[in-house]
Design an enzyme around this catalytic site. Structure first.
Site, PDB file in Angstrom:
ATOM      1  N   GLU A 109      34.646  34.347  31.743  1.00 33.31           N
ATOM      2  CA  GLU A 109      36.071  34.687  31.778  1.00 33.31           C
ATOM      3  C   GLU A 109      36.730  34.123  30.536  1.00 33.31           C
ATOM      4  OE1 GLU A 109      38.125  33.662  35.420  1.00 33.31           O
ATOM      5  OE2 GLU A 109      40.010  33.315  34.345  1.00 33.31           O
ATOM      6  N   GLU A 168      47.728  32.399  29.941  1.00 33.85           N
ATOM      7  CA  GLU A 168      48.172  32.142  31.306  1.00 33.85           C
ATOM      8  C   GLU A 168      49.427  31.287  31.214  1.00 33.85           C
ATOM      9  OE1 GLU A 168      45.030  31.607  34.619  1.00 33.85           O
ATOM     10  OE2 GLU A 168      44.260  30.533  32.869  1.00 33.85           O
TER      11      GLU A 168
END
Length: 184
Positions: free
Chosen positions: A65, A70
């Site tokens: 990932e 974020e």
């Protein structure tokens, strides 16, 4: 229609949304960027990220990932980038923080990674704020970033990291995306 991805039990008070290129388009190496204006309130968790296309076969975190961006609402001026993979997932040792010097919802910004066979570099508005090399990753586990990945954009509400919305939270919240571009 954003769908009801944020409610797995109990009564649903919020919905979350996810867009993905899974089973449509994958990418291996290059510059992946999006110009976005992020939502910002307690309990919000927008993300621009990538997963290894082999995830149906090997599951997470073996698939790998790449978190390009974020944001968690309790940090109004901060975004993060991270890598997750086998033996370096969850509270990963590979996480960088970018201080925007303004609330993330104030303006559009370009969030990007430059990814090749030996490195991943994270950028906001053309400024590199974090880098990870293959050799750093291999001190913890396998480098799983030589395969194709697909892109995801989502806005989650609640969760372990951002916490739940509370009395200070304001809704609705929106993620504005001007563009997503891939240069290979």
């Amino acid at each position: 229609n954003p769908g009801n991805f944020g409610c797995w039990y109990g009564s649903c008070q919020y919905t979350s949304s996810r867009m993905t290129t899974q089973n449509k388009r994958t990418f291996r190496w290059g510059r992946i960027e999006a110009r976005m204006k992020l939502p910002q309130t307690q309990g919000i968790w927008p993300a621009f990220w990538m997963l290894g296309s082999n995830i149906p076969d090997v599951n997470w975190p073996t698939s790998g990932e790449i978190d390009i961006m974020e944001h968690v609402g309790f940090e109004p001026e901060i975004t993060h980038g991270a890598l997750h993979g086998p033996n370096y997932s969850g509270a990963t040792p590979f996480a960088g923080t970018h201080y925007l010097n303004e609330i993330v919802s104030a303006n559009y910004h370009v969030y990007a990674v430059e990814w090749d066979t030996n490195n991943i570099h994270w950028y906001v508005d053309g400024t590199r704020f974090y880098s990870v090399s293959r050799s750093q990753v291999q001190n913890y586990g396998n480098w799983v970033f030589d395969q194709p990945f697909f892109i995801l954009l989502n806005v989650a509400v609640g969760g372990n990291w951002p916490g739940s919305p509370n009395g200070s939270s304001t809704f609705p919240q929106r993620l504005f995306v001007d563009y997503v571009r891939v240069y290979q």
